[in-house]
Design an enzyme around this catalytic site. Structure first.
Site, PDB file in Angstrom:
ATOM      1  N   ALA A 148      -3.643   0.332   5.393  1.00  0.00           N
ATOM      2  CA  ALA A 148      -3.157   1.656   5.790  1.00  0.00           C
ATOM      3  C   ALA A 148      -3.891   2.676   4.906  1.00  0.00           C
ATOM      4  CB  ALA A 148      -1.649   1.738   5.617  1.00  0.00           C
ATOM      5  N   THR A 200       0.375   8.460  -0.844  1.00  0.00           N
ATOM      6  CA  THR A 200       0.234   7.063  -0.455  1.00  0.00           C
ATOM      7  C   THR A 200       1.115   6.796   0.753  1.00  0.00           C
ATOM      8  OG1 THR A 200       0.229   4.781  -1.308  1.00  0.00           O
ATOM      9  CG2 THR A 200       2.001   6.217  -2.094  1.00  0.00           C
ATOM     10  N   ASN A 201       1.369   5.559   1.095  1.00  0.00           N
ATOM     11  CA  ASN A 201       2.224   5.239   2.243  1.00  0.00           C
ATOM     12  C   ASN A 201       2.986   3.949   1.969  1.00  0.00           C
ATOM     13  OD1 ASN A 201       0.673   2.865   3.363  1.00  0.00           O
ATOM     14  ND2 ASN A 201      -0.938   4.428   3.321  1.00  0.00           N
ATOM     15  N   ARG A 202       3.726   3.487   2.955  1.00  0.00           N
ATOM     16  CA  ARG A 202       4.695   2.409   2.741  1.00  0.00           C
ATOM     17  C   ARG A 202       4.131   1.009   2.929  1.00  0.00           C
ATOM     18  NH1 ARG A 202       9.830   4.485   2.681  1.00  0.00           N
ATOM     19  NH2 ARG A 202      10.134   6.566   3.538  1.00  0.00           N
TER      20      ARG A 202
END
Ligand code: PMT
Length: 206
Positions: A83, A17-19
């Site tokens: 994102a 995943t990402n921030r």
């Protein structure tokens, strides 16, 4: 409007995943709804409440996001601030991967569909205005303009994410348009950025 990260499983307990916190995308959905737009917010996993008057659709993976975006069409405007993971794990393990004496597992990745490029493709259901985002850590203008042209959207919001953007309450962006225009919006709250973008959308349709 798409917002937040996607989550691509590795096994039943882990994932890629990402921030992204969803704050920028949720602010855009709220600003559109405040002006009376009927808004579907396709959201990855975040810890935010849906803005009043916005229909939220939860998704986890890029492919789920793509299906939810397709289901939300036709629409006049698409703003793709999520994102999205560019890759997912090819073979998701059905059980929890175990530590083994041979060392860590190797993960083979495959490309996810490009949701923005799909929505921008010239076909009957293409929204009249498609706005993408470009999250970059270098060469903002060149990279954002390359994405604008490669993905076929009308505008792209260039976002330098090298410093205090993910999860923060403020943002600084540059709006690049297909006709070569560029507008710098210095650091301000994500709500302000959202209101500016929506005002720009209103002016476009006016
Ligand atoms: O959520 P916050 O914490 O508030 O942070 C906001 C933000 C930094 C996430 C947001 O402002 C932002 O920049 N969003 C874009 C994030 C991104 O991953 O951009 P990208 O340059 O990788 O992707 C370019 C565009 O293609 C984006 O519109 C993205 O939604 C879209 N995309 C990307 C990959 C893919 N497989 N499908 C897509 O549709």
């Amino acid at each position: 409007v798409t917002a937040g990260p996607t989550f691509e499983p590795i096994d039943p307990v882990r994932g890629l995943t990402n921030r992204s916190s969803g704050k920028q995308g949720y602010a855009i959905a709220a600003a559109l709804a405040d002006l009376g737009a009927r808004v579907t917010l396709v959201s990855g996993p975040v810890a935010l409440s849906a803005p009043p008057g916005v229909e939220r659709v939860w998704v986890e993976t890029a492919r789920e996001m793509q299906a939810a975006v397709d289901a939300a069409l036709p629409a006049d405007i698409a703003v793709m601030s999520a994102a999205v993971a560019d890759w997912r794990v090819d073979a998701v393990a059905s059980g929890k991967l175990k530590k083994a004496p041979g060392g860590p597992p190797s993960l083979a990745l495959i490309e996810n569909p490009d949701i923005l490029a799909g929505v921008s493709a010239p076909e009957a259901r293409r929204p009249a205005l498609v706005v993408g985002f470009a999250a970059e850590t270098s060469d903002l203008e060149a990279n954002a303009r390359a994405k604008l042209s490669r993905k076929g959207c009308d505008w792209i919001v260039g976002n330098d994410v090298s410093d205090e953007v993910f999860g923060a309450d403020a943002n600084a962006v540059t709006l690049f348009t297909r006709d070569g225009g560029a507008e710098n919006w210095p650091r301000q709250s994500k709500a302000e950025v959202a209101r500016k973008l929506v005002a720009r959308i209103v002016a476009h349709f006016a």
